[in-house]
Structures are given as C-alpha cells and as structure tokens.
Design a protein around this motif. Structure first.
Motif, PDB file in Angstrom:
ATOM      1  N   LYS A  38       0.809  -1.218   0.000  1.00 19.66           N
ATOM      2  CA  LYS A  38       0.000   0.000   0.000  1.00 19.66           C
ATOM      3  C   LYS A  38       0.846   1.274   0.000  1.00 19.66           C
ATOM      4  O   LYS A  38       0.470   2.271  -0.576  1.00 19.66           O
ATOM      5  N   ASN A  39       1.985   1.237   0.698  1.00 19.70           N
ATOM      6  CA  ASN A  39       2.799   2.450   0.783  1.00 19.70           C
ATOM      7  C   ASN A  39       3.615   2.614  -0.496  1.00 19.70           C
ATOM      8  O   ASN A  39       4.802   2.381  -0.551  1.00 19.70           O
ATOM      9  N   THR A  40       2.920   3.005  -1.547  1.00 26.83           N
ATOM     10  CA  THR A  40       3.542   3.124  -2.868  1.00 26.83           C
ATOM     11  C   THR A  40       4.633   4.188  -2.863  1.00 26.83           C
ATOM     12  O   THR A  40       4.407   5.321  -2.466  1.00 26.83           O
ATOM     13  N   VAL A  41       5.805   3.804  -3.336  1.00 28.02           N
ATOM     14  CA  VAL A  41       6.929   4.730  -3.457  1.00 28.02           C
ATOM     15  C   VAL A  41       6.939   5.305  -4.863  1.00 28.02           C
ATOM     16  O   VAL A  41       6.891   4.570  -5.839  1.00 28.02           O
ATOM     17  N   THR A  42       6.982   6.600  -4.960  1.00 21.80           N
ATOM     18  CA  THR A  42       7.031   7.244  -6.281  1.00 21.80           C
ATOM     19  C   THR A  42       8.306   8.049  -6.485  1.00 21.80           C
ATOM     20  O   THR A  42       8.584   8.472  -7.601  1.00 21.80           O
ATOM     21  N   ASP A  43       9.061   8.271  -5.433  1.00 22.68           N
ATOM     22  CA  ASP A  43      10.281   9.082  -5.537  1.00 22.68           C
ATOM     23  C   ASP A  43      11.336   8.492  -4.611  1.00 22.68           C
ATOM     24  O   ASP A  43      11.135   8.412  -3.388  1.00 22.68           O
ATOM     25  N   LEU A  44      12.450   8.055  -5.182  1.00 23.14           N
ATOM     26  CA  LEU A  44      13.507   7.441  -4.370  1.00 23.14           C
ATOM     27  C   LEU A  44      14.093   8.417  -3.363  1.00 23.14           C
ATOM     28  O   LEU A  44      14.574   8.006  -2.304  1.00 23.14           O
ATOM     29  N   LEU A  45      14.061   9.706  -3.685  1.00 20.63           N
ATOM     30  CA  LEU A  45      14.631  10.690  -2.768  1.00 20.63           C
ATOM     31  C   LEU A  45      13.818  10.796  -1.478  1.00 20.63           C
ATOM     32  O   LEU A  45      14.317  11.293  -0.474  1.00 20.63           O
ATOM     33  N   ALA A  46      12.580  10.333  -1.513  1.00 17.07           N
ATOM     34  CA  ALA A  46      11.729  10.401  -0.319  1.00 17.07           C
ATOM     35  C   ALA A  46      11.675   9.068   0.417  1.00 17.07           C
ATOM     36  O   ALA A  46      10.942   8.941   1.392  1.00 17.07           O
ATOM     37  N   ALA A  47      12.446   8.076  -0.044  1.00 18.15           N
ATOM     38  CA  ALA A  47      12.401   6.738   0.555  1.00 18.15           C
ATOM     39  C   ALA A  47      13.631   6.497   1.429  1.00 18.15           C
ATOM     40  O   ALA A  47      14.767   6.667   0.976  1.00 18.15           O
ATOM     41  N   ALA A  48      13.396   6.076   2.659  1.00 18.68           N
ATOM     42  CA  ALA A  48      14.501   5.812   3.581  1.00 18.68           C
ATOM     43  C   ALA A  48      15.349   4.635   3.118  1.00 18.68           C
ATOM     44  O   ALA A  48      16.551   4.567   3.408  1.00 18.68           O
ATOM     45  N   ASP A  49      14.742   3.695   2.366  1.00 14.31           N
ATOM     46  CA  ASP A  49      15.486   2.524   1.911  1.00 14.31           C
ATOM     47  C   ASP A  49      16.570   2.880   0.896  1.00 14.31           C
ATOM     48  O   ASP A  49      17.446   2.061   0.611  1.00 14.31           O
ATOM     49  N   THR A  50      16.496   4.073   0.324  1.00 10.01           N
ATOM     50  CA  THR A  50      17.534   4.488  -0.619  1.00 10.01           C
ATOM     51  C   THR A  50      18.890   4.550   0.069  1.00 10.01           C
ATOM     52  O   THR A  50      19.918   4.132  -0.476  1.00 10.01           O
ATOM     53  N   GLN A  51      18.920   5.073   1.291  1.00 11.81           N
ATOM     54  CA  GLN A  51      20.171   5.118   2.047  1.00 11.81           C
ATOM     55  C   GLN A  51      20.672   3.713   2.352  1.00 11.81           C
ATOM     56  O   GLN A  51      21.877   3.434   2.291  1.00 11.81           O
ATOM     57  N   ILE A  52      19.761   2.797   2.652  1.00 13.07           N
ATOM     58  CA  ILE A  52      20.154   1.422   2.937  1.00 13.07           C
ATOM     59  C   ILE A  52      20.749   0.774   1.690  1.00 13.07           C
ATOM     60  O   ILE A  52      21.766   0.074   1.755  1.00 13.07           O
ATOM     61  N   ALA A  53      20.127   1.010   0.537  1.00 10.58           N
ATOM     62  CA  ALA A  53      20.651   0.451  -0.713  1.00 10.58           C
ATOM     63  C   ALA A  53      22.050   0.983  -1.007  1.00 10.58           C
ATOM     64  O   ALA A  53      22.943   0.225  -1.416  1.00 10.58           O
ATOM     65  N   ASN A  54      22.264   2.268  -0.804  1.00  5.60           N
ATOM     66  CA  ASN A  54      23.593   2.838  -1.011  1.00  5.60           C
ATOM     67  C   ASN A  54      24.607   2.219  -0.061  1.00  5.60           C
ATOM     68  O   ASN A  54      25.765   1.983  -0.422  1.00  5.60           O
TER      69      ASN A  54
END
Length: 457
Positions: free
Chosen positions: A212-228
């Motif tokens: 349900k928590n659709t992500v539309t912008d990676l800059l607003a997703a906390a998981d982006t830091q985890i992926a990096n």
C-alpha cells in the motif's frame, strides 16, 4: 381651550412629536441593522481570509522545514546485517536481516540469447529493489536484463565508495521524481570496472502486489540510504589482478559473435559476424569470406574479442576440416575496415587470452613436419593492436612436448592479467613413432610489456 389664531393646538403637537420620534427611530434602527450586517459580513470575510492566510503560512513553513531522507551510506554496518556470498563469480556483500536476496539465472535469455546472472535485494515491505550483476572481465554471460540506457532526464547522484574505488551514480528523473539510481555508466551504457570485475547495479521501484505504501520518488524513501550502504559493502572474495579501467573514449566493445553457416545446402561453409547489443541481433559482416577475399571453404573465426576498445581479432581457417589456422585479421568496429595483419599465423600452435580480454599470448606452428621445434612466444596487446616477441628459447629447447602438427602439446597460461607462465621441453628428446613425449626442462614466467615490473617474483 381654544388657542390664538395661527397657533397649533397642544394635542396636535404631541401627536406630531410622537410620530416624528417613531419615524427617526425606525430609520435609525434599519440603518443600524444594515451597518451591523455589513460589518458582520466583512468580519466573516476577514476571518476567512485570515484562516486561509494562516493555512497558507503553515503550509509554507512545513514545506520549508521538511527535508528528504539522507542518502549518504552509513559508515558503520549494523552487526545484525547478514552476509551474502556468490561463489560463482567470487564476491560478497552485507544486507539487513529484514531484506531478502533472490538469485536470477536465465540460461538462454529470450532477447539477449545468452545466460544472464544477477541478484535482487529488496525490503518485503516496500517497492524498492536493488539489482546487482557482477562478472569477471571476460566471463561469457550477461549481468542484467537492461541493455540500453533508459529514457528520461539524467542527473548526477551522490558518489559511492566500494573498497578503494569511488564511483559516480546517476539518477533517472521522470516528471521531476527520481525513479531509479544507476551505479554504472549510462552514456555509453556499460559497466563499473572494479578489481578485474564488471559491475552493473540499479536501484528501482518494483511492482509488488498488495503493497500500500507506494513509493514514487527514491529521494523520499529511507530505503535508498540502505541500498547505497549495501553497495559500499561489496567485496571480492578471490584474487584477480586489478584491471585498469578503460579510458572514457574507449567504451565496452559490446557483444559480438561469429556464426558458421551455408548460404545453400550445397554451398561451401562461410562465417558471418553478428552483434547482439541490446538483445537485438544485427549482422555486421554477412560473409567474412567475401569481405576478406578468401578461397572457397575458408572463413574467419574468432581469435580474440577484447573487453573494450574498437578492434576485433580473427584467424583465417579452412572451415570444413579446421585443419589449420592461418593469417590473423583485425576488424575496426568504428570504421568497418577489415585488415590482414602481418603477424605470424597460429597454425598448429596455441592461443591463450587473459581473463581481462586485454592480452593474448600464442605460439606459431604452420609446418606439420617441424618436429615440434617451436621456440618463439608472441604477445598481442588487444587494445593497442601491437605484437611483440616476448620469449625466444635456446636451440635445443621448445614449447611443444609433441612432434609437430596435430601432435603438438603446449603448457602455458596467464597467472594474472599481466603475467604469463609457461613450460619448456628438450627438443632433442621424445619419439613420434613410439609416442614418447619430450623431456620437461622447467617452468618460467614473464611479465608482459607495459605491466609493472614488480609483478615479476
């Protein structure tokens, strides 16, 4: 009592006064009500304006104070993170215990027509997926299903450090939102070169049913830091000599292949050169025999296809029997020029290319009756198209333990990208009639031209 002539009677005055008072009172009342109503409307309007003003003010404050999640990788990896190890290619990385790792191996990709290998890391509760493909330079498989750069606006992302190498990243923007981050070059589409490996990695938005928590912008997703952070933990688990990254002007050469075919069932065999970049088969040379001007039944086969640059190398061969490899040819993919090189032919010799596909060593044997008397080893720099004689043995020594032609047997290879090892034999020993091999004299190694001399140990 009767008044004087011209004088209004007192009762009349009283009545008139009462009516006057009532008239002015009524007028005053309506004027008051009108002014009051107008005042109330203005007050309400002002209140609404103030409310809107306050609302707008609050929104502006919230917008100005809100910040996007930090994308900078964590310096310290939590002890709870797991370790993934890939023994096929030889690398490992760390990832959160709540994330999953899925290995994908497609033996015959329907578009690329070769094996594709990569892994996907994702948080089951989000729609983000980190796809990573790794191969040693020279491995014959693809490391991603994407073969061309995507459409959209490209913007430089934050740099990521893997081991001792810092690589740039690229963000893909669609309608002003970051929908993907790439950890390898996009223009031209290629690989990040790390310690003798080619790496393709992409963080993107996956389609996950039920999320349900659709992500539309990676800059607003906390998981982006985890992926990096996951990318910074990438390590290689076996020893491969570092490959110097190609210059920007020398993009990866691409996927080329040589096909043997017959134009008609009764025709002599021929070969064609095809390109498979982007999963699309494109014929580059329809007939190598015709373009090279070879005799019927001959064609060009792959000699060495470098990892990058613009030059492919072929060897001329009789295709039906494959009895002997003769002249060496080069093909410039930029100009489309096919050139016969004045290099010693391979013949019944042997060719070895390093894993990085930057160097080839070989010995030449074009005389079936040379008794295996082969004393010279050659080095071909595949990037600069430069041939060098690197070893010449003594008169009584040879690289072959056989007796010439198809009985030749050689033992040389690459120890690393820039160092070759070899075995040499006593030419005066051995017997062809009794199939007695020549006596081994010893082993050696050589640092190839242009390499660091300190590699010789």
């Amino acid at each position: 009592m009767r008044g004087r002539p011209g004088q209004i009677a007192t009762p009349a005055i009283i009545v008139i006064s009462i009516f006057a008072v009532m008239f002015f009172g009524t007028v005053t009342f309506f004027v008051y009500q009108f002014q009051r109503g107008s005042s109330n409307k203005n007050t309400t309007k002002n209140e609404n304006v103030n409310k809107k003003s306050n609302k707008n003010t609050n929104t502006a404050v919230n917008t100005n104070t809100a910040t996007a999640p930090d994308r900078t990788p964590h310096e310290k990896i939590p002890d709870t993170w797991k370790t993934y190890t890939n023994t096929t290619v030889g690398y490992s990385l760390r990832y959160p215990a709540t994330w999953s790792v899925e290995e994908s191996v497609i033996p015959d990709h329907p578009i690329q027509k070769i094996t594709v290998r990569y892994i996907t890391l994702k948080n089951p509760g989000t729609q983000l997926g980190l796809i990573i493909g790794v191969r040693r330079v020279g491995d014959a498989f693809s490391i991603g299903e994407r073969t061309t750069a995507p459409d959209g606006e490209m913007k430089a992302g934050i740099p990521i450090t893997i081991g001792q190498t810092t690589i740039p990243t690229t963000d893909l923007l669609v309608d002003g939102k970051t929908t993907a981050t790439f950890y390898h070059p996009l223009k031209p589409f290629g690989f990040a070169y790390l310690e003798g490996r080619e790496v393709q990695a992409e963080l993107g938005i996956l389609s996950v049913p039920g999320v349900k928590n659709t992500v539309t912008d990676l800059l607003a997703a906390a998981d982006t830091q985890i992926a990096n952070t996951i990318m910074t933990t990438l390590r290689f688990t076996d020893v491969v000599s570092p490959l110097t990254p190609p210059p920007p002007s020398a993009p990866p050469l691409g996927q080329y292949s040589v096909e043997t075919y017959r134009k008609t069932p009764t025709s002599k065999p021929d070969t064609r050169l095809v390109n498979l970049d982007g999963g699309k088969r494109k014929v580059v040379i329809e007939s190598t025999r015709a373009q090279a001007g070879l005799a019927a039944g001959f064609g060009l086969l792959a000699f060495a296809f470098p990892a990058y640059g613009t030059t492919l190398y072929f060897q001329e061969q009789e295709l039906k029997t494959g009895a002997i490899s003769t002249a060496i040819w080069s093909y410039d993919t930029a100009s489309g020029r096919l050139t016969k090189q004045a290099y010693p032919a391979v013949g019944w010799g042997k060719v070895v290319t390093n894993r990085a596909r930057t160097r080839t060593i070989y010995v030449s044997s074009t005389n079936r009756d040379d008794s295996g008397d082969i004393k010279t080893m050659y080095h071909l720099d595949l990037i600069t198209n430069t041939l060098t004689s690197i070893i010449t043995l003594r008169d009584t020594q040879t690289f072959s333990s056989g007796w010439g032609g198809t009985t030749n047997a050689f033992n040389f290879t690459f120890k690393s990208t820039d160092v070759a090892t070899y075995t040499f034999y006593d030419q005066t020993t051995g017997n062809k009639q009794t199939k007695l091999a020549k006596t081994k004299l010893g082993d050696g190694q050589i640092v190839l031209p242009g390499a660091d001399p300190s590699l010789q140990r």
